[in-house]
Write a protein that holds these residues in place. Structure first.
Motif, PDB file in Angstrom:
ATOM      1  N   LEU A   9       0.798  -1.219   0.000  1.00  0.00           N
ATOM      2  CA  LEU A   9       0.000   0.000   0.000  1.00  0.00           C
ATOM      3  C   LEU A   9       0.831   1.269   0.000  1.00  0.00           C
ATOM      4  N   ALA A  10       2.107   1.172   0.300  1.00  0.00           N
ATOM      5  CA  ALA A  10       2.939   2.370   0.344  1.00  0.00           C
ATOM      6  C   ALA A  10       4.390   1.957   0.175  1.00  0.00           C
ATOM      7  N   ALA A  11       5.252   2.945   0.045  1.00  0.00           N
ATOM      8  CA  ALA A  11       6.680   2.643  -0.086  1.00  0.00           C
ATOM      9  C   ALA A  11       7.164   1.908   1.159  1.00  0.00           C
ATOM     10  N   LEU A  12       8.091   0.970   0.965  1.00  0.00           N
ATOM     11  CA  LEU A  12       8.585   0.165   2.073  1.00  0.00           C
ATOM     12  C   LEU A  12       9.419   1.006   3.031  1.00  0.00           C
ATOM     13  N   ALA A  13       9.277   0.696   4.304  1.00  0.00           N
ATOM     14  CA  ALA A  13      10.099   1.364   5.308  1.00  0.00           C
ATOM     15  C   ALA A  13      11.531   0.880   5.188  1.00  0.00           C
ATOM     16  N   PRO A  14      12.508   1.689   5.598  1.00  0.00           N
ATOM     17  CA  PRO A  14      13.911   1.302   5.442  1.00  0.00           C
ATOM     18  C   PRO A  14      14.333   0.141   6.334  1.00  0.00           C
ATOM     19  N   SER A  15      13.645  -0.091   7.449  1.00  0.00           N
ATOM     20  CA  SER A  15      14.054  -1.167   8.344  1.00  0.00           C
ATOM     21  C   SER A  15      13.369  -2.466   7.963  1.00  0.00           C
ATOM     22  N   ASP A  16      13.947  -3.570   8.408  1.00  0.00           N
ATOM     23  CA  ASP A  16      13.382  -4.880   8.133  1.00  0.00           C
ATOM     24  C   ASP A  16      12.287  -5.219   9.151  1.00  0.00           C
ATOM     25  N   TRP A  17      11.480  -6.181   8.781  1.00  0.00           N
ATOM     26  CA  TRP A  17      10.407  -6.698   9.641  1.00  0.00           C
ATOM     27  C   TRP A  17      10.535  -8.217   9.603  1.00  0.00           C
ATOM     28  N   PRO A  18      11.483  -8.796  10.378  1.00  0.00           N
ATOM     29  CA  PRO A  18      11.931 -10.161  10.131  1.00  0.00           C
ATOM     30  C   PRO A  18      11.078 -11.266  10.741  1.00  0.00           C
ATOM     31  N   GLN A  19      10.034 -10.922  11.495  1.00  0.00           N
ATOM     32  CA  GLN A  19       9.252 -11.961  12.164  1.00  0.00           C
ATOM     33  C   GLN A  19       7.898 -11.382  12.561  1.00  0.00           C
ATOM     34  N   LEU A  20       7.036 -12.219  13.110  1.00  0.00           N
ATOM     35  CA  LEU A  20       5.752 -11.765  13.601  1.00  0.00           C
ATOM     36  C   LEU A  20       5.942 -10.640  14.613  1.00  0.00           C
ATOM     37  N   PHE A  21       5.194  -9.546  14.440  1.00  0.00           N
ATOM     38  CA  PHE A  21       5.238  -8.371  15.320  1.00  0.00           C
ATOM     39  C   PHE A  21       6.533  -7.580  15.220  1.00  0.00           C
ATOM     40  N   GLY A  22       7.385  -7.849  14.214  1.00  0.00           N
ATOM     41  CA  GLY A  22       8.503  -6.977  13.949  1.00  0.00           C
ATOM     42  C   GLY A  22       9.806  -7.333  14.639  1.00  0.00           C
ATOM     43  N   PRO A  23      10.812  -6.464  14.523  1.00  0.00           N
ATOM     44  CA  PRO A  23      12.164  -6.776  15.003  1.00  0.00           C
ATOM     45  C   PRO A  23      12.227  -7.182  16.469  1.00  0.00           C
ATOM     46  N   ASP A  24      11.474  -6.488  17.329  1.00  0.00           N
ATOM     47  CA  ASP A  24      11.518  -6.813  18.752  1.00  0.00           C
ATOM     48  C   ASP A  24      10.201  -7.420  19.238  1.00  0.00           C
ATOM     49  N   ARG A  25       9.350  -7.821  18.299  1.00  0.00           N
ATOM     50  CA  ARG A  25       8.076  -8.492  18.575  1.00  0.00           C
ATOM     51  C   ARG A  25       7.122  -7.634  19.408  1.00  0.00           C
ATOM     52  N   THR A  26       7.197  -6.314  19.228  1.00  0.00           N
ATOM     53  CA  THR A  26       6.264  -5.426  19.906  1.00  0.00           C
ATOM     54  C   THR A  26       5.166  -4.927  18.972  1.00  0.00           C
ATOM     55  N   GLY A  27       5.314  -5.132  17.677  1.00  0.00           N
ATOM     56  CA  GLY A  27       4.359  -4.604  16.718  1.00  0.00           C
ATOM     57  C   GLY A  27       4.526  -3.116  16.459  1.00  0.00           C
ATOM     58  N   VAL A  28       5.607  -2.529  16.949  1.00  0.00           N
ATOM     59  CA  VAL A  28       5.832  -1.090  16.818  1.00  0.00           C
ATOM     60  C   VAL A  28       6.780  -0.815  15.654  1.00  0.00           C
ATOM     61  N   VAL A  29       6.383   0.094  14.760  1.00  0.00           N
ATOM     62  CA  VAL A  29       7.239   0.540  13.666  1.00  0.00           C
ATOM     63  C   VAL A  29       8.028   1.757  14.131  1.00  0.00           C
ATOM     64  N   ALA A  30       9.332   1.700  14.013  1.00  0.00           N
ATOM     65  CA  ALA A  30      10.182   2.746  14.577  1.00  0.00           C
ATOM     66  C   ALA A  30      10.286   3.981  13.689  1.00  0.00           C
ATOM     67  N   GLU A  31       9.943   3.873  12.403  1.00  0.00           N
ATOM     68  CA  GLU A  31      10.124   4.990  11.486  1.00  0.00           C
ATOM     69  C   GLU A  31       9.234   6.175  11.850  1.00  0.00           C
ATOM     70  N   ARG A  32       9.694   7.368  11.500  1.00  0.00           N
ATOM     71  CA  ARG A  32       8.932   8.585  11.739  1.00  0.00           C
ATOM     72  C   ARG A  32       8.781   9.337  10.414  1.00  0.00           C
ATOM     73  N   GLY A  33       7.830  10.276  10.401  1.00  0.00           N
ATOM     74  CA  GLY A  33       7.671  11.136   9.242  1.00  0.00           C
ATOM     75  C   GLY A  33       6.848  10.544   8.119  1.00  0.00           C
ATOM     76  N   TRP A  34       6.108   9.469   8.372  1.00  0.00           N
ATOM     77  CA  TRP A  34       5.290   8.870   7.330  1.00  0.00           C
ATOM     78  C   TRP A  34       3.873   9.409   7.389  1.00  0.00           C
ATOM     79  N   SER A  35       3.138   9.239   6.307  1.00  0.00           N
ATOM     80  CA  SER A  35       1.769   9.723   6.228  1.00  0.00           C
ATOM     81  C   SER A  35       0.802   8.564   6.348  1.00  0.00           C
ATOM     82  N   ALA A  36      -0.291   8.780   7.032  1.00  0.00           N
ATOM     83  CA  ALA A  36      -1.323   7.749   7.176  1.00  0.00           C
ATOM     84  C   ALA A  36      -2.218   7.667   5.946  1.00  0.00           C
TER      85      ALA A  36
END
Length: 282
Positions: A9-36
């Protein structure tokens, strides 16, 4: 019947999402400055078969799983995350066993150090090369560990912890070696009724894993599977454990459907956690 369609749906974020719920399994995306708002149309879409697997993304490669009902095959697919182009697919025979939820895959791949780790609802596990899809090893843990089949199948996704994989196989938790899949430790089987993912967390200098097994919460040491905490959390009626334990500091939230409710625990010095409160409002 449920068909899983991936939408970019949008350009890919620069960080990887290597498993369920993300890098630290919190479901939180660390990137900033994106549009909803996002783009008006998907960049691409692709039917990957029946199931509930989420995508994992590393280095622009998106890996997910699906079930081909006509061919009776489970699929592990690797796609170009930017274009949806198929880079490789690994298939193996599987049965559907929908059991009220549509059927198909239930778990999400984990990716680490160029290797894709998967485990399906029947306990079959694979390690695949991320670049080529070539199988590195295969295990059938339901057969190897002599585990009973659960009503809905094994639903928890593999978790990479150092050089091990932590697996939650219905009423049994286990750790296996990432290189070859050999068993390191396992718990005894505690029966059916639990379908939530395990939670790996740090507490007082130890790495622990919390897993609902049957009708009991187990907190184990990741190194050797030694029990640290245990709490009976009995089911009632048609209740099942679906939500993974949520850990915040020395507190743990349990929440169980249907009609069972939730509890806040404190993980103290005793082997049984202190129940601070219970509620059926969640």
């Amino acid at each position: 019947m449920i068909q899983a369609t991936l939408l970019a749906l949008a350009a890919l974020a620069p960080s990887d999402w290597p498993q369920l719920f993300g890098p630290d399994r919190t479901g939180v995306v660390a990137e900033r400055g994106w549009s909803a708002e996002g783009a008006d149309e998907p960049l691409w879409e692709r039917n990957v078969g029946r199931g509930y697997s989420c995508p994992s993304i590393v280095g622009g490669r998106l890996v997910t799983m699906g079930f081909d009902a006509e061919a009776e095959l489970d699929l592990v697919l690797c796609l170009d995350a930017a274009t949806g182009e198929e880079l490789w697919v690994h298939t193996y025979a599987a049965t559907d066993a929908p059991r009220y939820h549509g059927g198909g895959t239930l778990t999400t791949p984990a990716i680490a150090d160029g290797v894709v780790y998967t485990v399906n609802r029947h306990g079959r596990a694979f390690a695949l090369d991320l670049e080529s899809g070539e199988p590195l090893w295969e295990r059938d843990y339901q057969a190897e560990l002599e585990l009973p089949a659960t009503f809905h199948g094994y639903c928890a996704s593999p978790i990479v912890v150092g050089e091990r994989l932590v697996l939650d196989l219905g009423g049994t938790a286990a750790a296996v070696e990432r290189d070859g899949g050999a068993l390191v430790w396992r718990t005894e089987d505690r029966g059916d009724g639990a379908y939530s993912n395990a939670t790996v967390f740090a507490l007082r200098g130890r790495t622990l894993v919390a897993a609902m097994l049957g009708q009991t919460l187990h907190v184990l040491d990741v190194d050797d599977g030694a029990p640290v905490y245990e709490l009976a959390w009995p089911l009632q009626g048609n209740a099942v454990h679906c939500a993974q334990p949520l850990v915040i500091g020395d507190r743990m939230l349990l929440s169980t459907a249907y009609g069972k409710g939730s509890a806040m625990l404190r993980l103290g010095e005793e082997t049984e956690p202190e129940v601070l409160w219970t509620s059926r409002r969640l």
